[in-house]
Design a protein around this motif. Structure first.
Motif, PDB file in Angstrom:
ATOM      1  N   ALA A  71      59.076  67.062  11.362  1.00  0.00           N
ATOM      2  CA  ALA A  71      57.698  67.183  10.894  1.00  0.00           C
ATOM      3  C   ALA A  71      56.741  66.436  11.820  1.00  0.00           C
ATOM      4  O   ALA A  71      55.666  66.950  12.167  1.00  0.00           O
ATOM      5  CB  ALA A  71      57.580  66.656   9.472  1.00  0.00           C
ATOM      6  N   ARG A  72      57.119  65.236  12.210  1.00  0.00           N
ATOM      7  CA  ARG A  72      56.270  64.461  13.109  1.00  0.00           C
ATOM      8  C   ARG A  72      56.060  65.184  14.435  1.00  0.00           C
ATOM      9  O   ARG A  72      54.933  65.276  14.942  1.00  0.00           O
ATOM     10  CB  ARG A  72      56.904  63.088  13.347  1.00  0.00           C
ATOM     11  N   ASP A  73      57.120  65.709  15.008  1.00  0.00           N
ATOM     12  CA  ASP A  73      56.995  66.424  16.275  1.00  0.00           C
ATOM     13  C   ASP A  73      56.104  67.653  16.128  1.00  0.00           C
ATOM     14  O   ASP A  73      55.293  67.969  17.006  1.00  0.00           O
ATOM     15  CB  ASP A  73      58.382  66.840  16.781  1.00  0.00           C
ATOM     16  N   TYR A  74      56.242  68.367  15.013  1.00  0.00           N
ATOM     17  CA  TYR A  74      55.457  69.581  14.790  1.00  0.00           C
ATOM     18  C   TYR A  74      53.972  69.239  14.628  1.00  0.00           C
ATOM     19  O   TYR A  74      53.098  69.902  15.210  1.00  0.00           O
ATOM     20  CB  TYR A  74      55.968  70.315  13.554  1.00  0.00           C
ATOM     21  N   LEU A  75      53.692  68.201  13.857  1.00  0.00           N
ATOM     22  CA  LEU A  75      52.299  67.801  13.648  1.00  0.00           C
ATOM     23  C   LEU A  75      51.658  67.319  14.941  1.00  0.00           C
ATOM     24  O   LEU A  75      50.487  67.597  15.207  1.00  0.00           O
ATOM     25  CB  LEU A  75      52.233  66.699  12.584  1.00  0.00           C
ATOM     26  N   GLN A  76      52.427  66.622  15.735  1.00  0.00           N
ATOM     27  CA  GLN A  76      51.890  66.135  17.004  1.00  0.00           C
ATOM     28  C   GLN A  76      51.549  67.308  17.933  1.00  0.00           C
ATOM     29  O   GLN A  76      50.545  67.265  18.644  1.00  0.00           O
ATOM     30  CB  GLN A  76      52.914  65.214  17.669  1.00  0.00           C
ATOM     31  N   ALA A  77      52.343  68.360  17.894  1.00  0.00           N
ATOM     32  CA  ALA A  77      52.118  69.513  18.764  1.00  0.00           C
ATOM     33  C   ALA A  77      50.971  70.394  18.286  1.00  0.00           C
ATOM     34  O   ALA A  77      50.424  71.169  19.075  1.00  0.00           O
ATOM     35  CB  ALA A  77      53.398  70.345  18.864  1.00  0.00           C
ATOM     36  N   HIS A  78      50.598  70.290  17.005  1.00  0.00           N
ATOM     37  CA  HIS A  78      49.585  71.180  16.434  1.00  0.00           C
ATOM     38  C   HIS A  78      48.450  70.407  15.784  1.00  0.00           C
ATOM     39  O   HIS A  78      47.831  70.892  14.833  1.00  0.00           O
ATOM     40  CB  HIS A  78      50.242  72.115  15.414  1.00  0.00           C
ATOM     41  N   ALA A  79      48.126  69.252  16.329  1.00  0.00           N
ATOM     42  CA  ALA A  79      47.157  68.371  15.684  1.00  0.00           C
ATOM     43  C   ALA A  79      45.729  68.899  15.734  1.00  0.00           C
ATOM     44  O   ALA A  79      44.887  68.478  14.947  1.00  0.00           O
ATOM     45  CB  ALA A  79      47.214  66.989  16.317  1.00  0.00           C
ATOM     46  N   ASN A  80      45.429  69.799  16.656  1.00  0.00           N
ATOM     47  CA  ASN A  80      44.045  70.257  16.798  1.00  0.00           C
ATOM     48  C   ASN A  80      43.727  71.483  15.949  1.00  0.00           C
ATOM     49  O   ASN A  80      42.727  72.152  16.176  1.00  0.00           O
ATOM     50  CB  ASN A  80      43.738  70.546  18.264  1.00  0.00           C
ATOM     51  N   ARG A  81      44.579  71.785  14.964  1.00  0.00           N
ATOM     52  CA  ARG A  81      44.297  72.902  14.064  1.00  0.00           C
ATOM     53  C   ARG A  81      44.835  72.582  12.673  1.00  0.00           C
ATOM     54  O   ARG A  81      45.578  71.613  12.477  1.00  0.00           O
ATOM     55  CB  ARG A  81      44.933  74.200  14.583  1.00  0.00           C
ATOM     56  N   VAL A  82      44.439  73.396  11.696  1.00  0.00           N
ATOM     57  CA  VAL A  82      44.921  73.222  10.335  1.00  0.00           C
ATOM     58  C   VAL A  82      46.397  73.626  10.262  1.00  0.00           C
ATOM     59  O   VAL A  82      46.782  74.675  10.785  1.00  0.00           O
ATOM     60  CB  VAL A  82      44.093  74.073   9.351  1.00  0.00           C
ATOM     61  N   VAL A  83      47.216  72.782   9.640  1.00  0.00           N
ATOM     62  CA  VAL A  83      48.635  73.068   9.456  1.00  0.00           C
ATOM     63  C   VAL A  83      48.882  73.266   7.966  1.00  0.00           C
ATOM     64  O   VAL A  83      48.602  72.381   7.157  1.00  0.00           O
ATOM     65  CB  VAL A  83      49.523  71.933   9.998  1.00  0.00           C
ATOM     66  N   ALA A  84      49.409  74.435   7.584  1.00  0.00           N
ATOM     67  CA  ALA A  84      49.666  74.747   6.185  1.00  0.00           C
ATOM     68  C   ALA A  84      50.971  74.109   5.718  1.00  0.00           C
ATOM     69  O   ALA A  84      51.893  73.886   6.518  1.00  0.00           O
ATOM     70  CB  ALA A  84      49.730  76.256   5.983  1.00  0.00           C
TER      71      ALA A  84
END
Length: 278
Positions: free
Chosen positions: A176-189
């Motif tokens: 989860a941390r890796d995914y959030l770090q890679a997609h931090a500039n957009r909304v993550v559902a």
């Protein structure tokens, strides 16, 4: 006996370039410094002069020169001078992921009180809290981080340098941390994060807080704020930086900035890098 020269009276913050999930600052404040706020890192500090006062976990703390501060991720605190003379301090902000890489899936060490005289923690802090212009080599930083992680574990109930494994899915939290770090500039559902980690949202939220000290959304917001500060220092306007960092608008960004750092982005730009010449 001659009195030491007076410390400078204008507020300032010096900041080293962030590296390897760490940030170092040295600052001077007269009067109130920060409103109540919380961030997703450990804040390890050392008071250099004056009395550094702050409210933390339902009480006021007063740190004197030489004292070591250890503030846990996501714990609300403020900051102000305890006397009319002001205060000077250094702080290093350490991502919990660095502590987890060393402890390998234990619950994050939590040190009560915010101020400690533990000699092992103080020694580790000394190695990390060098001047912002001092060069800290990678191996030196790694050694100090390992010393800090083990000292915190030992001081908060660990046996030697090992702690019991926490009950949770560390690998899912790490994905989860890796995914959030890679997609931090957009909304993550939420369902998107569930699919990326193979863990249901409620279990994942519990795991993430256990291993990284904050919620997935707070972690995402902090990565946006990290990007925002880089953009502001590069000269972008508040509105453009907020948009590029992934916030809905400037007002949305300002609310999160104040809740996280205790000052507005405009005030932060005023004090950053304005230390007097030595």
């Amino acid at each position: 006996m001659p009195r030491p020269p007076a410390l400078p009276r204008s507020d300032w913050v010096l900041r080293s370039p962030p590296s390897a999930s760490m940030e170092r600052i040295e600052a001077w404040f007269q009067g109130n410094a920060y409103a109540m706020h919380r961030h997703d890192t450990y804040a390890i500090g050392r008071t250099l002069a004056g009395v550094q006062s702050f409210h933390y976990r339902r009480g006021r703390r007063d740190s004197l020169a030489g004292s070591t501060l250890v503030l846990h991720p996501d714990e609300a605190h403020d900051g102000q001078a305890g006397t009319d003379e002001g205060f000077r301090y250094r702080m290093v902000y350490v991502e919990p992921a660095l502590i987890q890489d060393i402890l390998g899936g234990s619950a994050l060490p939590f040190l009560e009180g915010g101020i400690t005289n533990d000699p092992a923690i103080s020694a580790a802090a000394e190695a990390l809290l060098q001047g912002v212009h001092d060069v800290v080599e990678p191996l030196e930083q790694g050694d100090a981080l390992a010393q800090l992680a083990h000292a915190l574990a030992a001081a908060t109930g660990g046996v030697g340098t090992r702690r019991a494994k926490a009950k949770g899915d560390y690998q899912a939290a790490r994905r989860a941390r890796d995914y959030l770090q890679a997609h931090a500039n957009r909304v993550v559902a939420l369902d998107e994060l569930e699919a990326a980690t193979g863990r249901d949202r409620w279990s994942l939220s519990h795991d993430f807080r256990m291993f990284y000290g904050t919620s997935p959304y707070r972690y995402l917001t902090m990565r946006r704020l990290d990007a925002l500060r880089r953009l502001l220092l590069a000269g972008l306007s508040l509105a453009d930086a907020a948009q590029d960092a992934g916030f809905a608008d400037q007002s949305h960004m300002t609310r999160h900035f104040l809740k996280t750092f205790g000052i507005t982005p405009g005030r932060w730009l005023q004090v950053i890098g304005h230390a007097p010449r030595r």
